[in-house]
Write a protein that holds these residues in place. Sequence first.
Motif, PDB file in Angstrom:
ATOM      1  N   PHE A 170      -7.932  -4.684  -6.756  1.00 56.25           N
ATOM      2  CA  PHE A 170      -8.645  -3.688  -7.564  1.00 56.25           C
ATOM      3  C   PHE A 170      -8.856  -2.406  -6.770  1.00 56.25           C
ATOM      4  O   PHE A 170      -8.580  -1.300  -7.255  1.00 56.25           O
ATOM      5  CB  PHE A 170      -9.982  -4.242  -8.040  1.00 56.25           C
ATOM      6  CG  PHE A 170     -10.822  -3.223  -8.772  1.00 56.25           C
ATOM      7  CD1 PHE A 170     -10.565  -2.935 -10.095  1.00 56.25           C
ATOM      8  CD2 PHE A 170     -11.837  -2.546  -8.118  1.00 56.25           C
ATOM      9  CE1 PHE A 170     -11.326  -1.975 -10.772  1.00 56.25           C
ATOM     10  CE2 PHE A 170     -12.599  -1.585  -8.771  1.00 56.25           C
ATOM     11  CZ  PHE A 170     -12.336  -1.303 -10.110  1.00 56.25           C
ATOM     12  N   GLU A 171      -9.368  -2.541  -5.547  1.00 55.62           N
ATOM     13  CA  GLU A 171      -9.610  -1.346  -4.729  1.00 55.62           C
ATOM     14  C   GLU A 171      -8.298  -0.662  -4.355  1.00 55.62           C
ATOM     15  O   GLU A 171      -8.236   0.575  -4.282  1.00 55.62           O
ATOM     16  CB  GLU A 171     -10.414  -1.712  -3.490  1.00 55.62           C
ATOM     17  CG  GLU A 171     -11.810  -2.236  -3.780  1.00 55.62           C
ATOM     18  CD  GLU A 171     -12.738  -1.218  -4.418  1.00 55.62           C
ATOM     19  OE1 GLU A 171     -12.436  -0.012  -4.375  1.00 55.62           O
ATOM     20  OE2 GLU A 171     -13.784  -1.623  -4.958  1.00 55.62           O
ATOM     21  N   LEU A 172      -7.256  -1.448  -4.114  1.00 61.46           N
ATOM     22  CA  LEU A 172      -5.937  -0.863  -3.850  1.00 61.46           C
ATOM     23  C   LEU A 172      -5.492  -0.021  -5.044  1.00 61.46           C
ATOM     24  O   LEU A 172      -4.974   1.091  -4.883  1.00 61.46           O
ATOM     25  CB  LEU A 172      -4.925  -1.963  -3.566  1.00 61.46           C
ATOM     26  CG  LEU A 172      -3.470  -1.523  -3.389  1.00 61.46           C
ATOM     27  CD1 LEU A 172      -3.331  -0.562  -2.207  1.00 61.46           C
ATOM     28  CD2 LEU A 172      -2.561  -2.739  -3.214  1.00 61.46           C
ATOM     29  N   ALA A 173      -5.689  -0.544  -6.251  1.00 62.58           N
ATOM     30  CA  ALA A 173      -5.328   0.216  -7.452  1.00 62.58           C
ATOM     31  C   ALA A 173      -6.111   1.522  -7.520  1.00 62.58           C
ATOM     32  O   ALA A 173      -5.566   2.566  -7.887  1.00 62.58           O
ATOM     33  CB  ALA A 173      -5.592  -0.633  -8.697  1.00 62.58           C
ATOM     34  N   GLN A 174      -7.391   1.476  -7.143  1.00 60.70           N
ATOM     35  CA  GLN A 174      -8.205   2.696  -7.147  1.00 60.70           C
ATOM     36  C   GLN A 174      -7.630   3.732  -6.180  1.00 60.70           C
ATOM     37  O   GLN A 174      -7.536   4.922  -6.506  1.00 60.70           O
ATOM     38  CB  GLN A 174      -9.635   2.347  -6.740  1.00 60.70           C
ATOM     39  CG  GLN A 174     -10.348   1.399  -7.685  1.00 60.70           C
ATOM     40  CD  GLN A 174     -11.053   2.117  -8.812  1.00 60.70           C
ATOM     41  OE1 GLN A 174     -12.053   2.771  -8.615  1.00 60.70           O
ATOM     42  NE2 GLN A 174     -10.496   2.019  -9.997  1.00 60.70           N
ATOM     43  N   ALA A 175      -7.262   3.285  -4.974  1.00 64.40           N
ATOM     44  CA  ALA A 175      -6.693   4.197  -3.985  1.00 64.40           C
ATOM     45  C   ALA A 175      -5.364   4.773  -4.479  1.00 64.40           C
ATOM     46  O   ALA A 175      -5.113   5.987  -4.371  1.00 64.40           O
ATOM     47  CB  ALA A 175      -6.505   3.477  -2.655  1.00 64.40           C
ATOM     48  N   LEU A 176      -4.513   3.915  -5.026  1.00 62.22           N
ATOM     49  CA  LEU A 176      -3.200   4.368  -5.509  1.00 62.22           C
ATOM     50  C   LEU A 176      -3.351   5.354  -6.654  1.00 62.22           C
ATOM     51  O   LEU A 176      -2.628   6.374  -6.722  1.00 62.22           O
ATOM     52  CB  LEU A 176      -2.372   3.169  -5.949  1.00 62.22           C
ATOM     53  CG  LEU A 176      -1.906   2.235  -4.826  1.00 62.22           C
ATOM     54  CD1 LEU A 176      -1.402   0.920  -5.405  1.00 62.22           C
ATOM     55  CD2 LEU A 176      -0.814   2.906  -3.987  1.00 62.22           C
TER      56      LEU A 176
END
Length: 246
Positions: A170-176
């Motif tokens: 989820f946090e990776l998606a936010q960063a991307l």
Amino acid sequence: AGLEFMKFFEYPLAISHYRAAVDLAPEDATHRRGLGLALVKSERYDEAIIAYRESLRQQADLCPALNDLALVMFKERADPEQAIALMEEAVRVRPEEKIYRYNLGHILHSVGRFADAASRFEQVLALDSTSALTLYSLGVSQIRLGQHDHARQRLLQALVINPEYGAAYFELAQALEAMGDLDEAVEAYRSCLRLEPLYKYAHYGLGQALAKLGRVDESQPHLERFAELPDHKKPEFMFYAPPDAQ
């Protein structure tokens, strides 16, 4: 006996035995610290605070008591400044102990001191580079600082260590998404939902990302699912010291 009952979550019995230990050896600060922990687990916070403070009066550098009292003051008494001061003292006394540095980082992040939190998480990684939780936490702090590429790298490292880490996806998606990599963000949101299908905000994030890509038909079911699911808080990863910690 107090330690044994703590292992089996028999907190009232642990309290009884720790009280007996305090009566038999009142000069030993660890008994009062154990009593404080058993009281916390029983949600008797006022009594726990008294026990922790008495243990620290006897032994000011008893790090498990410093750590535990800091968490009580932060989580139950909404006193972050005292919590930070107590946890910083635990780190000063035991600089090699990861749990105190991690807890300090988490408290700092929770009060919006993201740069200080990131620094503490980096220190934990210097002690243990294989902690997926610390890599995740560092990534989250870096996102809040706008350091999205650094966050992406840390979160990918966390996922190499633990490929089943839904919150890290989820946090990776936010960063991307913040970096403009919408297609990759969509895949990260999907990976999160594959592991945690009830993750409300992943449905919202995925719906929004798909909408930005013009894939409105795919977006709508996720936005509807977001509206259906109950709110949920992110778990607070802060750790009381083990009952037998010295």
